[in-house]
Design a protein around this motif. Structure first.
Motif, PDB file in Angstrom:
ATOM      1  N   MET A 166      43.777  39.692  45.025  1.00  0.00           N
ATOM      2  CA  MET A 166      43.861  38.329  45.596  1.00  0.00           C
ATOM      3  C   MET A 166      44.960  37.555  44.869  1.00  0.00           C
ATOM      4  N   GLY A 167      45.978  37.127  45.610  1.00  0.00           N
ATOM      5  CA  GLY A 167      47.168  36.519  45.031  1.00  0.00           C
ATOM      6  C   GLY A 167      46.917  35.311  44.169  1.00  0.00           C
ATOM      7  N   ASP A 168      46.028  34.421  44.612  1.00  0.00           N
ATOM      8  CA  ASP A 168      45.868  33.164  43.892  1.00  0.00           C
ATOM      9  C   ASP A 168      44.612  33.138  43.022  1.00  0.00           C
ATOM     10  N   CYS A 169      44.033  34.305  42.788  1.00  0.00           N
ATOM     11  CA  CYS A 169      42.804  34.350  41.988  1.00  0.00           C
ATOM     12  C   CYS A 169      43.147  34.423  40.498  1.00  0.00           C
ATOM     13  N   LEU A 170      42.566  33.522  39.712  1.00  0.00           N
ATOM     14  CA  LEU A 170      42.867  33.439  38.279  1.00  0.00           C
ATOM     15  C   LEU A 170      42.667  34.772  37.562  1.00  0.00           C
ATOM     16  N   GLY A 200      48.833  40.177  34.286  1.00  0.00           N
ATOM     17  CA  GLY A 200      49.718  39.623  33.260  1.00  0.00           C
ATOM     18  C   GLY A 200      50.518  38.433  33.762  1.00  0.00           C
ATOM     19  N   GLU A 201      50.142  37.903  34.923  1.00  0.00           N
ATOM     20  CA  GLU A 201      50.894  36.767  35.492  1.00  0.00           C
ATOM     21  C   GLU A 201      50.490  35.448  34.841  1.00  0.00           C
ATOM     22  N   ILE A 202      49.285  35.434  34.263  1.00  0.00           N
ATOM     23  CA  ILE A 202      48.807  34.261  33.509  1.00  0.00           C
ATOM     24  C   ILE A 202      48.340  34.799  32.161  1.00  0.00           C
ATOM     25  N   PRO A 203      48.771  34.174  31.042  1.00  0.00           N
ATOM     26  CA  PRO A 203      48.390  34.706  29.735  1.00  0.00           C
ATOM     27  C   PRO A 203      46.922  34.464  29.405  1.00  0.00           C
ATOM     28  N   HIS A 255      38.572  42.774  42.833  1.00  0.00           N
ATOM     29  CA  HIS A 255      38.209  41.403  43.188  1.00  0.00           C
ATOM     30  C   HIS A 255      36.937  41.370  44.020  1.00  0.00           C
ATOM     31  N   LEU A 256      35.903  40.764  43.451  1.00  0.00           N
ATOM     32  CA  LEU A 256      34.671  40.447  44.184  1.00  0.00           C
ATOM     33  C   LEU A 256      34.413  38.977  43.870  1.00  0.00           C
ATOM     34  N   SER A 257      34.217  38.145  44.887  1.00  0.00           N
ATOM     35  CA  SER A 257      34.112  36.699  44.640  1.00  0.00           C
ATOM     36  C   SER A 257      32.917  36.337  43.769  1.00  0.00           C
ATOM     37  N   SER A 258      31.808  37.025  44.009  1.00  0.00           N
ATOM     38  CA  SER A 258      30.609  36.758  43.218  1.00  0.00           C
ATOM     39  C   SER A 258      29.709  37.975  43.338  1.00  0.00           C
ATOM     40  N   GLY A 292      26.662  27.131  38.129  1.00  0.00           N
ATOM     41  CA  GLY A 292      27.736  26.971  37.138  1.00  0.00           C
ATOM     42  C   GLY A 292      28.931  27.866  37.352  1.00  0.00           C
ATOM     43  N   GLN A 293      28.976  28.635  38.455  1.00  0.00           N
ATOM     44  CA  GLN A 293      30.161  29.483  38.663  1.00  0.00           C
ATOM     45  C   GLN A 293      31.349  28.602  39.064  1.00  0.00           C
ATOM     46  N   SER A 294      32.450  28.741  38.335  1.00  0.00           N
ATOM     47  CA  SER A 294      33.646  27.948  38.634  1.00  0.00           C
ATOM     48  C   SER A 294      34.836  28.821  38.982  1.00  0.00           C
ATOM     49  N   VAL A 295      34.817  30.097  38.579  1.00  0.00           N
ATOM     50  CA  VAL A 295      35.890  31.037  38.935  1.00  0.00           C
ATOM     51  C   VAL A 295      35.277  32.070  39.875  1.00  0.00           C
ATOM     52  N   PHE A 296      35.823  32.141  41.099  1.00  0.00           N
ATOM     53  CA  PHE A 296      35.199  32.995  42.117  1.00  0.00           C
ATOM     54  C   PHE A 296      35.825  34.387  42.168  1.00  0.00           C
ATOM     55  N   HIS A 297      35.777  35.007  40.981  1.00  0.00           N
ATOM     56  CA  HIS A 297      36.037  36.438  40.778  1.00  0.00           C
ATOM     57  C   HIS A 297      34.937  36.826  39.792  1.00  0.00           C
ATOM     58  N   VAL A 298      34.041  37.705  40.231  1.00  0.00           N
ATOM     59  CA  VAL A 298      32.816  37.940  39.463  1.00  0.00           C
ATOM     60  C   VAL A 298      33.112  38.306  38.004  1.00  0.00           C
TER      61      VAL A 298
END
Ligand code: AMP
Ligand code: ZN
Length: 114
Positions: free
Chosen positions: A1-5, A12-15, A46-49, A93-99
């Protein structure tokens, strides 16, 4: 998923401070730690939850927990104890939707959790 943190951190696109990097699972230090030790155990898939989990992901989820166990052992957390948490849905409390699982240790843990 391109925009998933967590997909971006994996590539390695975000440290991030990686403490484990395997074939299917990686682990990082949480940027906003809620305990002296606070790691995130993350599948590369990638699994959202948890709600996206299929029967074919059962082995993967076992592998994630096994990484948690090995990291806990490496950090000598066995005798003091540690907690592994999986928040599912924003109400929990889930804030990042990649499990991902949280591994928390280094302070007394309350029960029930808040
Ligand atoms: P949750 O709220 O269960 O979805 O957990 C997401 C976690 O990711 C939170 O504990 C955040 O502090 C953590 N987090 C958010 N952005 C980053 C980042 N760039 N690097 C490391 N951890 C992060
Ligand atoms: Zn993702």
């Amino acid at each position: 998923m391109g925009d998933c943190l967590f997909c971006q951190i994996d590539k390695g696109e975000i440290p991030a401070e990686k403490v484990y990097d395997g074939e299917e699972v990686y682990a990082i230090k949480d940027v906003n730690p809620q305990a002296p030790t606070h790691l995130l155990l993350i599948p590369k898939k990638h699994l959202s939850s948890l709600m996206d989990m299929e029967v074919t992901d059962e082995r993967l989820f076992g592998a994630i927990l096994n990484v948690g166990k090995h990291l806990a052992k490496k950090m000598n957390l066995e005798s003091s104890g540690f907690r592994i948490v999986l928040n599912t849905g924003s109400g929990a409390g889930q804030s990042v939707f990649h499990v991902h699982f949280h591994l928390l240790a280094g302070r007394p843990m309350k029960w029930p959790p808040g």
